[in-house]
Design a protein around this motif. Structure first.
Motif, mmCIF file in Angstrom:
data_model
loop_
_atom_site.group_PDB
_atom_site.id
_atom_site.type_symbol
_atom_site.label_atom_id
_atom_site.label_comp_id
_atom_site.label_asym_id
_atom_site.label_seq_id
_atom_site.Cartn_x
_atom_site.Cartn_y
_atom_site.Cartn_z
ATOM 1 N N ILE A 1 0.856 -1.202 0.000
ATOM 2 C CA ILE A 1 0.000 0.000 0.000
ATOM 3 C C ILE A 1 0.888 1.247 0.000
ATOM 4 O O ILE A 1 0.590 2.226 -0.692
ATOM 5 N N GLY A 2 1.982 1.214 0.730
ATOM 6 C CA GLY A 2 2.924 2.329 0.741
ATOM 7 C C GLY A 2 3.516 2.582 -0.640
ATOM 8 O O GLY A 2 3.643 3.728 -1.082
ATOM 9 N N VAL A 3 3.866 1.505 -1.331
ATOM 10 C CA VAL A 3 4.395 1.629 -2.693
ATOM 11 C C VAL A 3 3.325 2.211 -3.619
ATOM 12 O O VAL A 3 3.603 3.088 -4.439
ATOM 13 N N CYS A 4 2.102 1.728 -3.483
ATOM 14 C CA CYS A 4 0.996 2.247 -4.304
ATOM 15 C C CYS A 4 0.758 3.736 -4.025
ATOM 16 O O CYS A 4 0.487 4.507 -4.952
ATOM 17 N N ALA A 5 0.868 4.129 -2.756
ATOM 18 C CA ALA A 5 0.682 5.539 -2.392
ATOM 19 C C ALA A 5 1.776 6.394 -3.035
ATOM 20 O O ALA A 5 1.491 7.479 -3.574
#
Length: 114
Positions: A96-100
């Motif tokens: 999710i951090g990478v997607c953000a």
């Protein structure tokens, strides 16, 4: 679309966003893509009914995937808050951090990928 239908759709968005996040973390790309399409269909319904702002309460949802999905849906109408929430999510080492981080970069924000 009446209020009850809109509430049902908003609730579905939250549930699907949680499922989407789980499938993303599990690496189930087929399910993740299917759920993403459902989220986009809900976003379209809310836009057409002039109810997209009903998702704003999800900026504080406990689920990272709900917050990320909310930012994606509201990046045009509530850019400032979306960027703030995305920056917080980007601190995570999760997918999710990478997607953000990716979403921030798409929005033209400077982000470091480590």
């Amino acid at each position: 679309m009446d209020k009850i239908e809109i509430e049902r759709i908003v609730s579905s968005f939250q549930k699907l966003a949680v499922e989407w996040g789980k499938s993303l973390e599990e690496g189930d790309s087929t399910r993740t893509n299917r759920l993403h399409c459902k989220l986009m269909a809900i976003e379209k319904q809310l836009i057409e009914s002039d109810s997209l702002s009903r998702l704003e309460g999800f900026f504080q949802d406990p689920s990272e995937s709900v917050r990320l999905s909310t930012c994606s849906a509201l990046k045009e109408t509530n850019r400032k808050t979306a960027i703030k929430v995305l920056r917080k999510l980007a601190e995570s080492n999760s997918i999710i951090g990478v997607c953000a981080k990716t979403q921030l970069r798409i929005m033209g924000e400077k982000v470091k990928f480590i």
